[in-house]
Design a protein around this motif. Structure first.
Motif, PDB file in Angstrom:
ATOM      1  N   GLU A   1       0.822  -1.210   0.000  1.00  0.00           N
ATOM      2  CA  GLU A   1       0.000   0.000   0.000  1.00  0.00           C
ATOM      3  C   GLU A   1       0.854   1.257   0.000  1.00  0.00           C
ATOM      4  N   LEU A   2       1.992   1.205   0.691  1.00  0.00           N
ATOM      5  CA  LEU A   2       2.879   2.357   0.756  1.00  0.00           C
ATOM      6  C   LEU A   2       3.654   2.561  -0.538  1.00  0.00           C
ATOM      7  N   ALA A   3       3.816   1.501  -1.316  1.00  0.00           N
ATOM      8  CA  ALA A   3       4.686   1.541  -2.494  1.00  0.00           C
ATOM      9  C   ALA A   3       4.189   2.486  -3.583  1.00  0.00           C
ATOM     10  N   THR A   4       2.943   2.899  -3.505  1.00  0.00           N
ATOM     11  CA  THR A   4       2.431   3.848  -4.499  1.00  0.00           C
ATOM     12  C   THR A   4       3.066   5.226  -4.359  1.00  0.00           C
ATOM     13  N   VAL A   5       3.851   5.423  -3.309  1.00  0.00           N
ATOM     14  CA  VAL A   5       4.520   6.715  -3.130  1.00  0.00           C
ATOM     15  C   VAL A   5       5.400   7.053  -4.322  1.00  0.00           C
ATOM     16  N   LEU A   6       6.000   6.047  -4.949  1.00  0.00           N
ATOM     17  CA  LEU A   6       6.841   6.332  -6.106  1.00  0.00           C
ATOM     18  C   LEU A   6       6.030   6.977  -7.223  1.00  0.00           C
ATOM     19  N   TYR A   7       4.890   6.390  -7.524  1.00  0.00           N
ATOM     20  CA  TYR A   7       4.048   6.921  -8.599  1.00  0.00           C
ATOM     21  C   TYR A   7       3.495   8.296  -8.229  1.00  0.00           C
ATOM     22  N   HIS A   8       3.121   8.472  -6.976  1.00  0.00           N
ATOM     23  CA  HIS A   8       2.589   9.766  -6.547  1.00  0.00           C
ATOM     24  C   HIS A   8       3.651  10.855  -6.675  1.00  0.00           C
ATOM     25  N   ALA A   9       4.889  10.544  -6.324  1.00  0.00           N
ATOM     26  CA  ALA A   9       5.966  11.526  -6.455  1.00  0.00           C
ATOM     27  C   ALA A   9       6.226  11.866  -7.922  1.00  0.00           C
ATOM     28  N   LEU A  10       6.214  10.835  -8.775  1.00  0.00           N
ATOM     29  CA  LEU A  10       6.434  11.065 -10.202  1.00  0.00           C
ATOM     30  C   LEU A  10       5.335  11.931 -10.799  1.00  0.00           C
ATOM     31  N   THR A  11       4.102  11.620 -10.466  1.00  0.00           N
ATOM     32  CA  THR A  11       2.992  12.405 -11.017  1.00  0.00           C
ATOM     33  C   THR A  11       3.006  13.838 -10.478  1.00  0.00           C
ATOM     34  N   ALA A  12       3.468  14.019  -9.246  1.00  0.00           N
ATOM     35  CA  ALA A  12       3.579  15.381  -8.703  1.00  0.00           C
ATOM     36  C   ALA A  12       4.583  16.187  -9.522  1.00  0.00           C
ATOM     37  N   GLY A  13       5.697  15.570  -9.873  1.00  0.00           N
ATOM     38  CA  GLY A  13       6.679  16.250 -10.702  1.00  0.00           C
ATOM     39  C   GLY A  13       6.165  16.540 -12.096  1.00  0.00           C
ATOM     40  N   VAL A  14       5.481  15.566 -12.690  1.00  0.00           N
ATOM     41  CA  VAL A  14       4.918  15.752 -14.024  1.00  0.00           C
ATOM     42  C   VAL A  14       3.878  16.864 -14.031  1.00  0.00           C
ATOM     43  N   GLU A  15       3.003  16.867 -13.029  1.00  0.00           N
ATOM     44  CA  GLU A  15       1.961  17.891 -12.972  1.00  0.00           C
ATOM     45  C   GLU A  15       2.557  19.287 -12.797  1.00  0.00           C
ATOM     46  N   ARG A  16       3.624  19.395 -12.004  1.00  0.00           N
ATOM     47  CA  ARG A  16       4.277  20.694 -11.840  1.00  0.00           C
ATOM     48  C   ARG A  16       4.892  21.150 -13.158  1.00  0.00           C
ATOM     49  N   PHE A  17       5.499  20.218 -13.884  1.00  0.00           N
ATOM     50  CA  PHE A  17       6.055  20.543 -15.203  1.00  0.00           C
ATOM     51  C   PHE A  17       4.953  20.971 -16.165  1.00  0.00           C
ATOM     52  N   GLN A  18       3.852  20.232 -16.166  1.00  0.00           N
ATOM     53  CA  GLN A  18       2.761  20.530 -17.090  1.00  0.00           C
ATOM     54  C   GLN A  18       2.066  21.851 -16.765  1.00  0.00           C
ATOM     55  N   SER A  19       2.229  22.327 -15.531  1.00  0.00           N
ATOM     56  CA  SER A  19       1.659  23.629 -15.156  1.00  0.00           C
ATOM     57  C   SER A  19       2.494  24.785 -15.690  1.00  0.00           C
ATOM     58  N   GLY A  20       3.659  24.463 -16.290  1.00  0.00           N
ATOM     59  CA  GLY A  20       4.522  25.493 -16.855  1.00  0.00           C
ATOM     60  C   GLY A  20       5.826  25.691 -16.102  1.00  0.00           C
ATOM     61  N   GLU A  21       5.976  25.030 -14.969  1.00  0.00           N
ATOM     62  CA  GLU A  21       7.196  25.184 -14.177  1.00  0.00           C
ATOM     63  C   GLU A  21       8.379  24.504 -14.870  1.00  0.00           C
ATOM     64  N   ARG A  22       9.531  25.191 -14.881  1.00  0.00           N
ATOM     65  CA  ARG A  22      10.728  24.608 -15.479  1.00  0.00           C
ATOM     66  C   ARG A  22      11.914  24.608 -14.511  1.00  0.00           C
ATOM     67  N   SER A  23      11.714  25.113 -13.307  1.00  0.00           N
ATOM     68  CA  SER A  23      12.776  25.097 -12.310  1.00  0.00           C
ATOM     69  C   SER A  23      12.944  23.686 -11.757  1.00  0.00           C
ATOM     70  N   LEU A  24      14.174  23.168 -11.838  1.00  0.00           N
ATOM     71  CA  LEU A  24      14.430  21.824 -11.316  1.00  0.00           C
ATOM     72  C   LEU A  24      14.152  21.779  -9.820  1.00  0.00           C
ATOM     73  N   GLU A  25      14.539  22.801  -9.090  1.00  0.00           N
ATOM     74  CA  GLU A  25      14.323  22.834  -7.648  1.00  0.00           C
ATOM     75  C   GLU A  25      12.831  22.791  -7.318  1.00  0.00           C
ATOM     76  N   ALA A  26      12.028  23.524  -8.062  1.00  0.00           N
ATOM     77  CA  ALA A  26      10.591  23.557  -7.803  1.00  0.00           C
ATOM     78  C   ALA A  26       9.939  22.215  -8.117  1.00  0.00           C
ATOM     79  N   ILE A  27      10.354  21.603  -9.217  1.00  0.00           N
ATOM     80  CA  ILE A  27       9.785  20.299  -9.592  1.00  0.00           C
ATOM     81  C   ILE A  27      10.187  19.244  -8.575  1.00  0.00           C
ATOM     82  N   ARG A  28      11.447  19.257  -8.170  1.00  0.00           N
ATOM     83  CA  ARG A  28      11.887  18.322  -7.132  1.00  0.00           C
ATOM     84  C   ARG A  28      11.180  18.602  -5.807  1.00  0.00           C
TER      85      ARG A  28
END
Length: 281
Positions: A197-224
């Motif tokens: 159940e906890l292992a979905t954290v990987l996918y949640h972190a990846l999607t958080a980064g993707v969504e931040r990128f798709q919102s227009g953000e390009r700062s590596l620090e902000a995406i991380r």
């Protein structure tokens, strides 16, 4: 379906296939096959006239404290699944068939192999590329299929094939996921119920980064930073690395590449998991 266990017989069988002008498709695996492996096999079968799958748990890609001995081995079930998919030949060599006792020559995976997975597993990619180079020489496929879930491996295999002028087309098979986003992996079977159940954290972190990128953000620090917020929701997750890399050269850039791949790895309990995601996926 033919099962072969030695290199000499493999070469003889495939020599006849090539003399007939048939296109050979190849999928190298370590066995313990699941739906994601079978998806790669389907690609090879669809795009070739003769399909070959290898099953070999490669000792040289495991570090001394890793799970080589307990890595799942299910050759009978694997062969049953492959036969059902219409695979023509399965190659199941022994360790002594693949490696001489006094063997000293290996493939140098280059500086990119020192990053990310290479920091945590410093000998891993040397072992991977060495065995893949051996298998390419033994099978001499026209095309070979690798999964995108092991994105750094896929990048390095492509670089090896290009740099060493190997006449093989490298095809990427998409990552398959459970309904909650967890990428399919042979190591998932090690997860206890609560860990699963906890292992979905990987996918949640990846999607958080993707969504931040798709919102227009390009700062590596902000995406991380967005990825870190998702990771912090699961303190049981011992993260190794998480970031965005260029899909073209597997390097971090700031600002982030216009074609990035979010990558992550870490442990839940004793199980080490990796995953990645592109905004276009």
């Amino acid at each position: 379906m033919v099962i072969i266990r030695d290199v000499k017989s493999l070469r003889e069988a495939l020599r006849e296939v090539r003399m007939e002008g048939r296109k050979v498709g190849f999928v190298p695996t370590m066995g313990a096959l699941h739906t994601a492996h079978i998806s790669l096999v389907k690609i090879a079968c669809e795009r070739s006239d003769y399909s070959v799958v290898s099953i070999f748990v490669n000792p040289t890609q495991f570090g001394p404290a890793e799970d080589f001995e307990r890595y799942p081995r299910t050759p009978e079930e694997d062969c049953r699944l492959l036969e059902a998919e219409g695979v023509d030949l399965v190659f199941i060599p022994t360790r002594s068939e693949m490696y001489a006792e006094d063997e000293t020559i290996t493939i140098d995976p280059g500086v990119k192999a020192q990053l990310f997975e290479g920091r945590s597993r410093p000998t891993h990619f040397r072992g991977v590329l060495t065995v893949v180079a051996k298998l390419f020489d033994q099978v001499q496929p026209d095309l070979a299929v690798f999964g995108e879930k092991d994105a750094q491996q896929l990048y390095l295999v492509r670089e090896m094939a290009k740099n060493l002028q190997m006449p093989v087309e490298i095809i990427a098979g998409p990552t398959l996921r459970e309904l909650d986003g967890l990428a399919l992996s042979s190591r998932n079977r090690y997860l206890k119920k609560a860990e699963r159940e906890l292992a979905t954290v990987l996918y949640h972190a990846l999607t958080a980064g993707v969504e931040r990128f798709q919102s227009g953000e390009r700062s590596l620090e902000a995406i991380r930073g967005s990825m870190r917020e998702a990771i912090n929701e699961v303190p049981e997750f011992e993260v190794d690395y998480f970031t965005a890399v260029s899909d073209a050269d597997f390097e971090e850039t700031d600002p982030v590449s216009e074609h990035p791949r979010m990558i992550i790895a870490g442990r839940i309990g004793s199980v080490r998991l990796i995953d990645n995601l592109c905004p276009s996926a």
